[in-house]
Scaffold this motif. Structure first.
Motif, PDB file in Angstrom:
ATOM      1  N   HIS A  26       1.628   8.878  -2.194  1.00  0.00           N
ATOM      2  CA  HIS A  26       1.003   7.894  -3.079  1.00  0.00           C
ATOM      3  C   HIS A  26       2.003   6.849  -3.594  1.00  0.00           C
ATOM      4  O   HIS A  26       1.675   6.061  -4.475  1.00  0.00           O
ATOM      5  N   LYS A  27       3.181   6.852  -3.019  1.00  0.00           N
ATOM      6  CA  LYS A  27       4.215   5.889  -3.379  1.00  0.00           C
ATOM      7  C   LYS A  27       4.087   4.654  -2.504  1.00  0.00           C
ATOM      8  O   LYS A  27       3.800   4.757  -1.301  1.00  0.00           O
ATOM      9  N   HIS A  74       8.729   0.798  -1.617  1.00  0.00           N
ATOM     10  CA  HIS A  74       9.772   1.607  -2.245  1.00  0.00           C
ATOM     11  C   HIS A  74      10.344   2.652  -1.296  1.00  0.00           C
ATOM     12  O   HIS A  74      11.177   3.457  -1.709  1.00  0.00           O
ATOM     13  N   TYR A  75       9.894   2.655  -0.057  1.00  0.00           N
ATOM     14  CA  TYR A  75      10.399   3.600   0.928  1.00  0.00           C
ATOM     15  C   TYR A  75      11.767   3.140   1.442  1.00  0.00           C
ATOM     16  O   TYR A  75      12.029   1.937   1.581  1.00  0.00           O
ATOM     17  N   SER A  76      12.616   4.094   1.761  1.00  0.00           N
ATOM     18  CA  SER A  76      13.866   3.777   2.448  1.00  0.00           C
ATOM     19  C   SER A  76      13.561   3.458   3.906  1.00  0.00           C
ATOM     20  O   SER A  76      12.433   3.667   4.378  1.00  0.00           O
ATOM     21  N   LEU A  77      14.562   2.960   4.642  1.00  0.00           N
ATOM     22  CA  LEU A  77      14.358   2.640   6.055  1.00  0.00           C
ATOM     23  C   LEU A  77      13.941   3.878   6.843  1.00  0.00           C
ATOM     24  O   LEU A  77      13.032   3.827   7.676  1.00  0.00           O
ATOM     25  N   LEU A 137       0.835  -1.203   0.000  1.00  0.00           N
ATOM     26  CA  LEU A 137       0.000   0.000   0.000  1.00  0.00           C
ATOM     27  C   LEU A 137       0.871   1.256   0.000  1.00  0.00           C
ATOM     28  O   LEU A 137       2.035   1.230   0.406  1.00  0.00           O
ATOM     29  N   SER A 138       0.293   2.347  -0.429  1.00  0.00           N
ATOM     30  CA  SER A 138       0.994   3.630  -0.367  1.00  0.00           C
ATOM     31  C   SER A 138       1.070   4.103   1.079  1.00  0.00           C
ATOM     32  O   SER A 138       0.366   3.574   1.961  1.00  0.00           O
ATOM     33  N   GLY A 139       1.892   5.119   1.302  1.00  0.00           N
ATOM     34  CA  GLY A 139       1.983   5.668   2.646  1.00  0.00           C
ATOM     35  C   GLY A 139       0.646   6.200   3.125  1.00  0.00           C
ATOM     36  O   GLY A 139       0.245   5.965   4.270  1.00  0.00           O
TER      37      GLY A 139
END
Length: 260
Positions: A84-85, A89-92, A50-52
């Protein structure tokens, strides 16, 4: 530290009824307490597909609170551009900030964080530190942090508690800890021809010792004494390039926890 956090949030059952929040027993306030308290304990639970923004919406529905606070929470943790990313794909550091946004959804008075900078690179640690200060300064949120990274705690916190072997060894302000800690502080002097100046220093500090070809180390009682030694050496013709006084939370922590 994590066990303490789990007890404070009701994840572990307490023995007796000793834990209180806002002047009332913890057990009588669960689960409604978490409208006033936000918490992030250990690894954040994030839906990576899911997106943030959708992660926050899901949490809002599960907690029975309005989804309107989702985007403001993302803005507070500087993630609005990645709203909406997909979280995969998020960094730590971004995942840590998203987890804090989850804890902020209900507009809590108290935010409890377990190792919020764990695993972050230096840039991420600085960002997280500044975020904590901003939340406290601009939103009036009291932030309770458990961490073993003493340098970060010293830069972020006004009050600290030191837990060792299951008991609280100290609780108070950084200034109070500095007063209570050992009076003697280790001083390292970097000076050219250190061997030549060793006897000079030993004449008024017998405990001085040569630790490297250009370094002399001994204990002093305060910063003023360190400054006086530096002045004496320079006036005598020594080329002093550095004075390093070990005087901070790490040293105070070791002094307190080393006592039986």
């Amino acid at each position: 530290k994590t066990t303490t956090m789990r007890l404070l949030t009701g994840l572990l059952p307490q023995q007796g009824n000793h834990i209180e929040f806002f002047g009332q027993p913890l057990n009588t306030q669960l689960p409604g307490l978490f409208h006033r308290v936000g918490a992030l304990i250990e690894t954040p639970s994030i839906y990576l597909h899911l997106s943030g923004l959708d992660n926050l919406r899901v949490v809002a529905r599960l907690r029975g609170i309005s989804e309107k606070g989702a985007m403001p929470a993302l803005e507070w943790v500087k993630l609005e551009k990645a709203a909406h990313k997909k979280a995969s794909h998020y960094s730590l550091g971004m995942k840590q900030r998203l987890a804090i946004a989850m804890a902020l959804l209900s507009g809590p008075e108290l935010l409890m964080l377990d190792e919020p900078v764990n695993g972050l690179d230096p840039s991420g640690m600085i960002e997280m530190r500044e975020l904590m200060k901003e939340l406290n300064r601009e939103q009036g949120v009291t932030i309770f942090i458990a961490s073993h990274l003493l340098q970060e705690i010293e830069k972020m916190c006004s009050h600290i508690a030191i837990i060792h072997m299951g008991s609280v060894r100290f609780e108070g302000t950084i200034q109070q800890l500095a007063t209570q800690a050992a009076s003697e502080k280790k001083l390292t002097i970097v000076v050219d021809e250190a061997v030549h100046w060793l006897d000079n220093i030993r004449s008024f500090h017998p405990n001085a010792e040569l630790v490297q070809t250009d370094k002399i180390q001994f204990t002093v009682n305060n910063r003023g004494e360190a400054a006086a030694i530096n002045r004496q050496l320079v006036q005598a013709g020594a080329s002093v390039s550095e004075l390093r006084l070990q005087d901070g939370l790490e040293e105070w922590f070791m002094e307190i926890t080393s006592k039986q």
